[in-house]
Design a protein around this motif. Structure first.
Motif, PDB file in Angstrom:
ATOM      1  N   LYS A  78      60.804  91.742  77.880  1.00 55.32           N
ATOM      2  CA  LYS A  78      59.831  90.951  77.118  1.00 55.32           C
ATOM      3  C   LYS A  78      59.867  91.383  75.654  1.00 55.32           C
ATOM      4  O   LYS A  78      60.331  92.469  75.322  1.00 55.32           O
ATOM      5  CB  LYS A  78      58.415  91.159  77.682  1.00 55.32           C
ATOM      6  CG  LYS A  78      58.232  90.605  79.095  1.00 55.32           C
ATOM      7  CD  LYS A  78      58.064  89.090  79.055  1.00 55.32           C
ATOM      8  CE  LYS A  78      57.654  88.513  80.394  1.00 55.32           C
ATOM      9  NZ  LYS A  78      58.772  88.316  81.320  1.00 55.32           N
ATOM     10  N   TYR A  79      59.329  90.506  74.825  1.00 55.91           N
ATOM     11  CA  TYR A  79      59.292  90.723  73.371  1.00 55.91           C
ATOM     12  C   TYR A  79      58.809  92.130  73.013  1.00 55.91           C
ATOM     13  O   TYR A  79      59.457  92.857  72.254  1.00 55.91           O
ATOM     14  CB  TYR A  79      58.358  89.649  72.784  1.00 55.91           C
ATOM     15  CG  TYR A  79      58.144  89.681  71.288  1.00 55.91           C
ATOM     16  CD1 TYR A  79      59.068  89.126  70.416  1.00 55.91           C
ATOM     17  CD2 TYR A  79      56.984  90.241  70.749  1.00 55.91           C
ATOM     18  CE1 TYR A  79      58.859  89.128  69.041  1.00 55.91           C
ATOM     19  CE2 TYR A  79      56.762  90.259  69.379  1.00 55.91           C
ATOM     20  CZ  TYR A  79      57.706  89.699  68.528  1.00 55.91           C
ATOM     21  OH  TYR A  79      57.482  89.714  67.176  1.00 55.91           O
ATOM     22  N   HIS A  80      57.682  92.544  73.586  1.00 56.58           N
ATOM     23  CA  HIS A  80      57.106  93.827  73.163  1.00 56.58           C
ATOM     24  C   HIS A  80      57.928  95.021  73.615  1.00 56.58           C
ATOM     25  O   HIS A  80      57.950  96.063  72.955  1.00 56.58           O
ATOM     26  CB  HIS A  80      55.636  93.957  73.615  1.00 56.58           C
ATOM     27  CG  HIS A  80      55.453  94.118  75.087  1.00 56.58           C
ATOM     28  ND1 HIS A  80      55.471  93.037  75.948  1.00 56.58           N
ATOM     29  CD2 HIS A  80      55.266  95.222  75.858  1.00 56.58           C
ATOM     30  CE1 HIS A  80      55.299  93.480  77.190  1.00 56.58           C
ATOM     31  NE2 HIS A  80      55.165  94.792  77.161  1.00 56.58           N
ATOM     32  N   LEU A 122      61.236  95.133  71.315  1.00 56.21           N
ATOM     33  CA  LEU A 122      60.963  95.634  69.956  1.00 56.21           C
ATOM     34  C   LEU A 122      60.211  96.964  69.949  1.00 56.21           C
ATOM     35  O   LEU A 122      59.934  97.504  68.871  1.00 56.21           O
ATOM     36  CB  LEU A 122      60.163  94.585  69.177  1.00 56.21           C
ATOM     37  CG  LEU A 122      60.923  93.276  68.917  1.00 56.21           C
ATOM     38  CD1 LEU A 122      60.012  92.247  68.268  1.00 56.21           C
ATOM     39  CD2 LEU A 122      62.134  93.512  68.033  1.00 56.21           C
ATOM     40  N   GLU A 123      59.917  97.458  71.128  1.00 55.45           N
ATOM     41  CA  GLU A 123      59.165  98.720  71.244  1.00 55.45           C
ATOM     42  C   GLU A 123      57.894  98.695  70.402  1.00 55.45           C
ATOM     43  O   GLU A 123      57.610  99.603  69.608  1.00 55.45           O
ATOM     44  CB  GLU A 123      60.062  99.909  70.866  1.00 55.45           C
ATOM     45  CG  GLU A 123      61.281  99.996  71.770  1.00 55.45           C
ATOM     46  CD  GLU A 123      61.857 101.398  71.861  1.00 55.45           C
ATOM     47  OE1 GLU A 123      61.070 102.348  71.939  1.00 55.45           O
ATOM     48  OE2 GLU A 123      63.082 101.518  71.865  1.00 55.45           O
ATOM     49  N   LEU A 124      57.155  97.593  70.592  1.00 58.73           N
ATOM     50  CA  LEU A 124      55.972  97.391  69.753  1.00 58.73           C
ATOM     51  C   LEU A 124      54.871  98.413  70.002  1.00 58.73           C
ATOM     52  O   LEU A 124      54.137  98.767  69.072  1.00 58.73           O
ATOM     53  CB  LEU A 124      55.420  95.970  69.957  1.00 58.73           C
ATOM     54  CG  LEU A 124      56.270  94.856  69.340  1.00 58.73           C
ATOM     55  CD1 LEU A 124      55.576  93.523  69.492  1.00 58.73           C
ATOM     56  CD2 LEU A 124      56.579  95.136  67.882  1.00 58.73           C
ATOM     57  N   ASP A 125      54.759  98.892  71.265  1.00 61.12           N
ATOM     58  CA  ASP A 125      53.707  99.893  71.517  1.00 61.12           C
ATOM     59  C   ASP A 125      53.924 101.111  70.625  1.00 61.12           C
ATOM     60  O   ASP A 125      52.995 101.641  70.014  1.00 61.12           O
ATOM     61  CB  ASP A 125      53.709 100.328  72.996  1.00 61.12           C
ATOM     62  CG  ASP A 125      53.162  99.228  73.895  1.00 61.12           C
ATOM     63  OD1 ASP A 125      52.584  98.266  73.344  1.00 61.12           O
ATOM     64  OD2 ASP A 125      53.337  99.318  75.123  1.00 61.12           O
TER      65      ASP A 125
END
Ligand code: HEM
Length: 239
Positions: free
Chosen positions: A6-8, A11-14
């Motif tokens: 998934k997107y998050h 992009l390693e958004l966390d």
């Protein structure tokens, strides 16, 4: 494995979004100061990310100039140089966004920076080394000039032939765009500082504005010299 990606996750958004930690949040600062410090942190972090791309692109260009003797990868070189030039504009925009940093908030959180200063940005120093300055060419220009020589041309000859020199000339144009973008960033940085700090000394221990004015430099001196020579003998005759 890309199943369920998934997107998050991709992009390693966390991780990314956990890295903005305004120090004002740990004190009794008002919300507006905390948000302004977050804005200040994001502008710097985003600049460092774009710097990473610029440096990697320019190092790839230097690698091609150093390891090839033909023009087979010249279109890729132009793409990379033009992207680096575009990213100097993005870096410039990160900076001018800080014109919207309220003076009062900056004055409130500035002491929390301690001795941290942009002057300690290793990536900025790396970029400065790669592109050189008004007195000393860097590896980008040196490897370009050597590549041109190995292909049986000279930089002055290419500059004289202009658009007739095709890919070689487009590389010169792209280099000059990078140099101008770098210059534009330095000048805007100084004008931003005069606005938010006046003549205050920097957190890095310099005099601030005067120090930065003395460091302002335009790279690619030879290309600029050749640029002025191009005007000789080219003007349209007036009656
Ligand atoms: C409100 C915003 C900013 C202020 C007030 C500011 C202030 C300063 C000052 C006073 C210096 C001189 C060194 C010192 O004594 O600290 C400096 C250097 C520097 N700053 Fe900033 N800066 C700002 C934003 C930025 C941003 C967004 C970047 C991007 C990464 C940045 C990167 C640098 C670099 C690379 C230097 C060293 C330049 C050189 O050595 O020629 N600054 N800054």
């Amino acid at each position: 494995m890309t199943d369920g990606l998934k997107y998050h996750n991709y992009l390693e958004l966390d991780t990314l979004l956990s890295l903005q930690k305004p120090r004002a949040a740990e004190s009794a600062a008002v919300k507006s100061t905390v948000l302004s410090e977050q804005f200040f942190i994001i502008a710097h972090q985003a600049s460092e990310l774009w710097l990473r791309q610029v440096i990697d692109d320019l190092e790839a260009v230097i690698d091609v100039f150093t390891t090839t003797d033909d023009t087979s990868q010249a279109e890729w070189i132009v793409d990379l140089l033009q992207r680096a030039g575009e990213l100097t504009r993005v870096l410039h925009n990160q900076l001018t966004a800080l014109d919207r940093l309220p003076l009062r908030d900056f004055a409130m959180f500035r002491n929390l920076l301690g001795t941290a200063s942009g002057a300690q940005s290793q990536q900025f120093h790396r970029l400065g080394h790669l592109i050189g300055n008004a007195e000393q060419d860097g590896p980008l220009y040196e490897s370009f000039a050597a590549w041109v020589t190995r292909s049986g041309h000279t930089v002055p000859d290419i500059a004289r032939r202009g658009i007739d020199a095709d890919i070689y000339y487009r590389i010169i144009e792209a280099l000059l765009d990078i140099g101008n973008g770098y210059w534009r960033w330095q000048v805007s940085h100084i004008s931003l500082i005069t606005k938010v700090m006046g003549n205050h000394a920097g957190t890095g221990g310099t005099t601030g504005v005067n120090y930065l004015v003395s460091r302002c430099t335009l790279p690619f001196a030879e290309l600029r010299e050749l640029r002025s020579e191009a005007h000789v003998g080219l003007s349209v005759a007036t009656s």
